[in-house]
Design a protein around this motif. Structure first.
Motif, short mmCIF file in Angstrom:
data_model
loop_
_atom_site.label_atom_id
_atom_site.label_comp_id
_atom_site.label_asym_id
_atom_site.label_seq_id
_atom_site.Cartn_x
_atom_site.Cartn_y
_atom_site.Cartn_z
N SER A 30 0.72 -1.24 -0.16
CA SER A 30 -0.07 -0.17 0.12
C SER A 30 0.67 1.24 -0.11
N TYR A 31 2.08 1.28 0.69
CA TYR A 31 3.09 2.35 0.70
C TYR A 31 3.32 2.71 -0.86
N LEU A 32 3.87 1.57 -1.71
CA LEU A 32 4.28 1.89 -2.97
C LEU A 32 3.17 2.47 -3.73
N ALA A 33 1.75 1.84 -3.53
CA ALA A 33 0.62 2.32 -4.21
C ALA A 33 0.42 3.70 -4.21
N ASP A 34 0.36 4.28 -2.82
CA ASP A 34 0.28 5.63 -2.45
C ASP A 34 1.27 6.56 -3.02
N LEU A 35 2.47 6.04 -3.03
CA LEU A 35 3.80 6.77 -3.65
C LEU A 35 3.45 6.95 -5.16
N MET A 36 2.95 5.98 -5.71
CA MET A 36 2.80 6.15 -7.27
C MET A 36 1.61 7.01 -7.34
N ARG A 37 0.71 7.27 -6.61
CA ARG A 37 -0.61 8.16 -6.81
C ARG A 37 0.25 9.29 -6.77
N GLN A 38 0.94 9.69 -5.72
CA GLN A 38 1.49 10.87 -5.50
C GLN A 38 2.45 11.47 -6.57
N TYR A 39 3.23 10.64 -7.11
CA TYR A 39 3.92 10.82 -8.15
C TYR A 39 2.98 11.37 -9.44
N VAL A 40 1.85 10.81 -9.58
CA VAL A 40 1.01 11.18 -10.79
C VAL A 40 -0.08 11.95 -10.34
N GLY A 41 0.02 12.85 -9.15
CA GLY A 41 -0.86 13.67 -8.99
C GLY A 41 -2.14 13.50 -8.21
N GLY A 42 -2.21 12.00 -7.80
CA GLY A 42 -3.23 11.64 -6.91
C GLY A 42 -4.27 10.39 -7.69
N ASP A 43 -4.30 10.83 -9.10
CA ASP A 43 -5.45 9.84 -9.57
C ASP A 43 -4.50 9.21 -10.65
N PRO A 44 -4.14 7.85 -10.58
CA PRO A 44 -3.37 7.17 -11.36
C PRO A 44 -3.93 6.47 -12.65
N HIS A 45 -5.23 6.73 -12.83
CA HIS A 45 -5.92 6.47 -14.05
C HIS A 45 -5.31 6.99 -15.30
N HIS A 46 -4.92 6.12 -16.48
CA HIS A 46 -4.18 6.52 -17.58
C HIS A 46 -4.63 7.91 -18.25
N MET A 47 -6.02 7.98 -18.17
CA MET A 47 -6.50 9.37 -18.85
C MET A 47 -6.43 10.56 -17.91
N ARG A 48 -6.24 10.35 -16.59
CA ARG A 48 -6.33 11.38 -15.61
C ARG A 48 -5.07 11.67 -14.85
N GLN A 49 -4.07 10.78 -15.07
CA GLN A 49 -2.82 10.96 -14.50
C GLN A 49 -2.05 12.08 -15.11
N ARG A 50 -1.15 12.51 -14.14
CA ARG A 50 -0.29 13.88 -14.48
C ARG A 50 0.95 13.38 -15.10
N PHE A 51 1.77 14.11 -15.44
CA PHE A 51 3.10 13.82 -15.81
C PHE A 51 3.87 13.80 -14.52
N PRO A 52 4.63 12.75 -14.26
CA PRO A 52 5.38 12.39 -13.04
C PRO A 52 6.55 13.39 -12.81
N ARG A 53 6.54 14.79 -12.28
CA ARG A 53 7.76 15.22 -12.48
C ARG A 53 8.79 14.99 -11.51
N VAL A 54 8.71 13.88 -10.66
CA VAL A 54 9.70 13.33 -10.16
C VAL A 54 10.92 12.75 -10.70
N VAL A 55 10.33 12.46 -12.20
CA VAL A 55 11.55 11.82 -12.89
C VAL A 55 12.34 12.72 -13.90
N LEU A 56 12.08 14.08 -13.33
CA LEU A 56 13.15 15.26 -13.70
C LEU A 56 14.14 15.36 -12.67
N ARG A 57 14.47 14.61 -11.78
CA ARG A 57 15.43 14.58 -10.90
C ARG A 57 16.89 14.95 -11.50
#
Length: 331
Positions: free
Chosen positions: A178-205
């Motif tokens: 559940s920690y990893l699932a919540d973390l991924m939701r955080q990366y994509v702006g809260g909603d991980p659905h492919h049509m609503r996910q945001r670009f995960p800016r964490v990959v711009l490190r």
């Protein structure tokens, strides 16, 4: 001023909920520091008597404290009696005892995020990837284990094909956390659905992480161009692709009527100088702000209530029904 928690009110201890009257020196309580849940040790217990208590009702729970008890708000510590209409720090109590992960940054981290954004599923307490390509599934599983330390294995499955009209063989990678699932939701702006996910800016490190993201996304929803050195990324989520286009300095024209759009990313894109590294934490923000709906004074009783207040180290705050409060002194 009278501070404290009444005897029957439970607090969030590391071993589970404890009534305030059962807390002893040496016990460890949960607290919040910078959005992360941490432990703090009880060094002292003070007892007081009062005829004044208030019930604090938030979006998630109702708990009892003294009117002068301090609650953590965006503006600092606020007395409970003055907290109506403000927001206070809160964490889901049922998630405090779960295991936490140390995420390893780098190329493979970007690959996991990219592949999950393209072809993965983020459930309530799991991440999974179901694909036809065994090599892709193996790369995802290896990267996931490297990044999280969790065992990720391939499982042979079948899934229906609308195009072929029959079940086809495939491979699934699934990790329960559940920690990893919540973390991924955080990366994509809260909603991980492919049509609503945001670009995960964490990959711009850094550039390596972003390249991993591009490779992971391409393996899921993309392909290589055969005529010249470039890749094509496919999605119906137009804002998602538009954000990538800005980063790589590419032109992007969405297809109309909700059709899947394509973004061409030339291998020479780094020479354009459009990539800018950003600082982002890999850790999960385990806290949230919840509104205080009401603070209701209890009717005075003939018998005074017993209040318990704790000296704590290294942090003076602790959680009551998941809400961050603190004592009047630091141990």
């Amino acid at each position: 001023m009278v501070w404290g928690v009444p005897s029957r009110q439970t607090v969030n201890a590391v071993g589970g909920r404890l009534r305030a009257r059962d807390v002893r020196p040496g016990d460890r309580l949960w607290t919040l520091r910078g959005g992360r849940s941490e432990q703090t040790e009880v060094t002292e217990v003070q007892v007081a008597r009062t005829r004044s208590l208030v019930d604090v009702a938030t979006d998630h729970a109702t708990f009892a404290v003294a009117p002068d008890q301090l609650l953590w708000t965006p503006d600092g510590w606020t007395h409970a009696r003055d907290a109506v209409g403000t927001v206070v720090a809160w964490a889901p109590a049922r998630k405090l005892r779960r295991g936490r992960l140390s995420i390893r940054p780098g190329y493979k981290f970007g690959y996991v995020v990219g592949a999950t954004c393209s072809d993965g599923t983020v459930g309530k307490n799991y991440l999974s990837l179901v694909v036809n390509d065994q090599a892709f599934a193996e790369r995802y599983a290896n990267a996931l284990t490297h990044v999280t330390g969790l065992p990720a294995r391939l499982e042979a499955v079948t899934r229906p094909s609308g195009y072929l009209g029959r079940d086809v063989p495939g491979f699934r990678v699934r990790v329960v956390s559940s920690y990893l699932a919540d973390l991924m939701r955080q990366y994509v702006g809260g909603d991980p659905h492919h049509m609503r996910q945001r670009f995960p800016r964490v990959v711009l490190r850094d550039a390596a992480t972003f390249n991993g993201f591009l490779d992971g996304y391409e393996d899921g929803d993309g392909y290589r161009v055969t005529r010249w050195p470039a890749r094509v990324l496919i999605s119906s989520n137009v804002p998602f692709l538009a954000e990538i286009a800005k980063i790589v300095g590419a032109r992007f024209t969405p297809r109309p009527q909700g059709l899947a759009s394509r973004l061409i990313v030339a291998d020479s894109w780094p020479k354009r100088g459009t990539f800018q590294a950003e600082e982002h934490t890999l850790d999960l923000d385990e806290s949230a702000w919840v509104e205080v709906r009401a603070v209701t004074p209890r009717a005075p009783s003939a018998k005074p209530s017993t209040l318990y207040c704790f000296g704590l180290t290294p942090h003076p705050g602790f959680l009551v029904s998941g809400h961050l409060v603190r004592g009047p002194w630091e141990a």
